[in-house]
Design a protein around this motif. Structure first.
Motif, PDB file in Angstrom:
ATOM      1  N   HIS A 134      74.392  61.437  24.267  1.00 21.46           N
ATOM      2  CA  HIS A 134      75.507  62.233  24.785  1.00 21.46           C
ATOM      3  C   HIS A 134      76.838  61.488  24.642  1.00 21.46           C
ATOM      4  CE1 HIS A 134      72.225  64.454  26.832  1.00 21.46           C
ATOM      5  NE2 HIS A 134      73.063  65.466  26.768  1.00 21.46           N
ATOM      6  N   GLY A 178      77.912  66.609  26.595  1.00 22.65           N
ATOM      7  CA  GLY A 178      78.250  66.644  25.175  1.00 22.65           C
ATOM      8  C   GLY A 178      79.746  66.506  24.975  1.00 22.65           C
ATOM      9  N   ARG A 184      80.007  77.593  25.116  1.00 27.05           N
ATOM     10  CA  ARG A 184      79.135  77.418  23.948  1.00 27.05           C
ATOM     11  C   ARG A 184      79.928  76.750  22.833  1.00 27.05           C
ATOM     12  NH1 ARG A 184      78.502  82.198  23.027  1.00 27.05           N
ATOM     13  NH2 ARG A 184      79.665  82.484  21.088  1.00 27.05           N
ATOM     14  N   GLU A 231      77.186  72.728  19.081  1.00 27.89           N
ATOM     15  CA  GLU A 231      76.109  71.801  19.397  1.00 27.89           C
ATOM     16  C   GLU A 231      75.272  72.212  20.608  1.00 27.89           C
ATOM     17  OE1 GLU A 231      78.282  68.236  19.995  1.00 27.89           O
ATOM     18  OE2 GLU A 231      78.484  67.776  17.855  1.00 27.89           O
ATOM     19  N   GLU A 232      75.883  72.966  21.558  1.00 28.60           N
ATOM     20  CA  GLU A 232      75.162  73.201  22.805  1.00 28.60           C
ATOM     21  C   GLU A 232      75.776  74.376  23.574  1.00 28.60           C
ATOM     22  OE1 GLU A 232      75.582  69.911  25.489  1.00 28.60           O
ATOM     23  OE2 GLU A 232      77.754  69.844  25.262  1.00 28.60           O
ATOM     24  N   ARG A 233      75.033  74.798  24.604  1.00 26.11           N
ATOM     25  CA  ARG A 233      75.533  75.769  25.568  1.00 26.11           C
ATOM     26  C   ARG A 233      75.366  75.163  26.953  1.00 26.11           C
ATOM     27  NH1 ARG A 233      74.091  79.927  29.045  1.00 26.11           N
ATOM     28  NH2 ARG A 233      75.445  81.792  28.963  1.00 26.11           N
ATOM     29  N   ILE A 234      76.456  75.127  27.722  1.00 23.36           N
ATOM     30  CA  ILE A 234      76.387  74.548  29.065  1.00 23.36           C
ATOM     31  C   ILE A 234      76.810  75.610  30.082  1.00 23.36           C
ATOM     32  CG2 ILE A 234      76.734  72.168  28.346  1.00 23.36           C
ATOM     33  CD1 ILE A 234      79.676  72.448  29.115  1.00 23.36           C
TER      34      ILE A 234
END
Length: 478
Positions: free
Chosen positions: A18, A135, A231, A234-237
């Motif tokens: 991270h 991230g 979103r 690389e990712e969804r938080i």
């Protein structure tokens, strides 16, 4: 005594991949040193805001050791530190207010003894300990407030993002939904180029056929859910679930005549009659109060037809469950900042910094709760200054006055300007504990009267013409 806490844990490659890995210790009571793998991460000196540190560079893949040393906080301060308080502070022995050094320790003041409780100095890790990987983007806060309350309610939201890449932007899609059960009331989506550091996104909308939040006895305390997600490629938080109520709050101080003013809380444009009690910590050792106990006590307040509790300034900022239950049961909160019955050393730069961190954290943490009806600077400190001045023991300066009269109103205005601020309790008018304006602590005329016959006569309380009684005592069940 000092206490050492040790935790061994494993960190895998995924966590270390991270952008940041944050260690958060929610509450350390009250002076603490934190070590990770032999490195001193820092000294923390408050139970009222968390220790937070990006520890990625000191983590090892595999085994790690976290050490936390905690003390009660009093041992850091000497007789010389409190010398300026001599003959100026409320007598600790006479009134059971514990140790004169307590005002230097940012922890619950009652823990060193009060007139209603024993001296049980608290010490330890009082909240959660977490390690979280982030991230390129982190959601740092969500604020919700009501611009107008009615069948067609106008609401607004602020989402705070942090870009963790110090030298580049990150493309992201930000969504915010307001839901009522399974029903989506409002939905927003915005493409955003997240810049390095702090970013703010604003959203506004109209809720048709809005269900308002009302205090107990005035209507249903309806709550809506807020869901925020970000979103990236690389990712969804997602942000933890947040609830809010559609309601406005105003402190009415309209003039009555040449010398008197009202002091009344208005919810959704309607004046309330505030009924309730002062809330002190629910245990001498506050870390052991369960969620079930908080729920039971707030339910009892509701069933007693309370609609307000005053969170008293010699205690603590309670855990989330307390505020959630007050929201759900329609219990308004008058909330003191944690400064009670004393001279607080805000002439010292370190103390000012601690007070600012505490107020910043707590106003941001609690600002979405519809139960929060008023922030207040202190408990009885303005009143004490007036008493000491009349008695010829006026301190060389109002120690604590900077916190209540300058720092707190600025921070409340910055973080939750829709919530009223009041300098102290009691406060208002020429004398802080007068009856012409503001709030009053009604003790000497009743329960603390030297005449026992007056003490035990309930009708004495009908004689007051004060505008708001924020504290009084009367004999009854504990």
């Amino acid at each position: 005594k000092s206490w050492w806490f040790k935790r061994e844990f494993a960190a895998d490659r995924a966590l270390l991949g991270h952008e940041a890995v944050e260690l958060s210790l929610a509450s350390l009571d009250a002076e603490a040193d934190v070590f990770l793998n032999g490195r001193h991460l820092g000294h923390h000196r408050s139970a009222f805001h968390p220790f937070v540190k990006n520890v990625k560079e000191w983590l090892a893949e595999g085994d790690n050791v976290l050490l936390v040393r905690v003390t009660s906080g009093l041992e850091h301060h000497s007789e010389n530190d409190v010398a300026f308080l001599k003959n100026n502070i409320i007598d600790c022995d006479m009134y059971g207010r514990g140790d004169a050094r307590r005002t230097f320790a940012r922890k619950p003041q009652y823990a060193v003894g009060w007139d209603w409780g024993p001296r049980v100095p608290t010490c330890g890790i009082m909240g959660d300990a977490t390690l979280t990987g982030f991230g390129r983007v982190a959601i740092r806060g969500v604020r919700a407030w009501t611009k107008s309350a009615g069948a067609r309610a106008e609401v607004a939201f602020e989402v705070e993002l942090e870009g963790l890449r110090e030298w580049s932007t990150t493309e992201a899609a930000v969504t915010l939904e307001v839901t009522d059960g399974d029903w989506v009331v409002l939905a927003f989506e915005r493409e955003w180029s997240v810049r390095s550091g702090v970013n703010f996104l604003d959203f506004e909308g109209i809720v048709e056929d809005a269900k308002l939040w009302w205090p107990n006895g005035m209507g249903a305390p309806h709550l809506y859910d807020i869901r925020v997600a970000v979103r990236t490629d690389e990712e969804r938080i997602e942000h933890p679930r947040c609830r809010f109520g559609i309601r406005t709050v105003r402190l009415c101080e309209d003039k009555i005549n040449g010398s008197e003013r009202l002091f009344a809380v208005e919810i959704n444009g309607g004046r309330t009659f505030c009924k309730g009690a002062n809330w002190i910590p629910a245990d001498s050792i506050y870390a052991r109060v369960s969620e079930q106990k908080y729920t039971a006590l707030i339910r009892e307040a509701k069933e007693a037809n309370f609609n307000m509790l005053r969170v008293w300034g010699g205690g603590l900022y309670e855990p989330d469950v307390f505020y959630e239950k007050c929201d759900e049961m329609g219990i308004m909160l008058w909330h003191d900042f944690m400064f009670g019955c004393g001279l607080f050393p805000d002439h010292l730069e370190w103390f000012r910094r601690e007070a600012e961190k505490e107020m910043e954290h707590q106003t941001r943490r609690l600002r979405n709760h519809p139960s929060l009806a008023l922030w207040c600077g202190d408990n009885e400190d303005h009143w004490a200054m007036a008493i000491w001045s009349e008695g010829g023991k006026k301190p060389p300066f109002f120690a604590g006055g900077y916190c209540y009269n300058e720092l707190a109103p600025r921070i409340v205005r910055r973080n939750c300007p829709d919530i009223p601020y009041w300098n102290g309790s009691p406060y208002g008018g020429e004398h802080p504990n007068g009856t012409d304006a503001g709030d009053r602590h009604h003790w000497r005329e009743g329960m603390m009267n030297p005449d026992m016959e007056i003490r035990i006569t309930p009708e004495e309380y009908d004689r007051t013409d004060a505008k708001f009684i924020s504290e009084y005592g009367y004999v009854g069940p504990c």
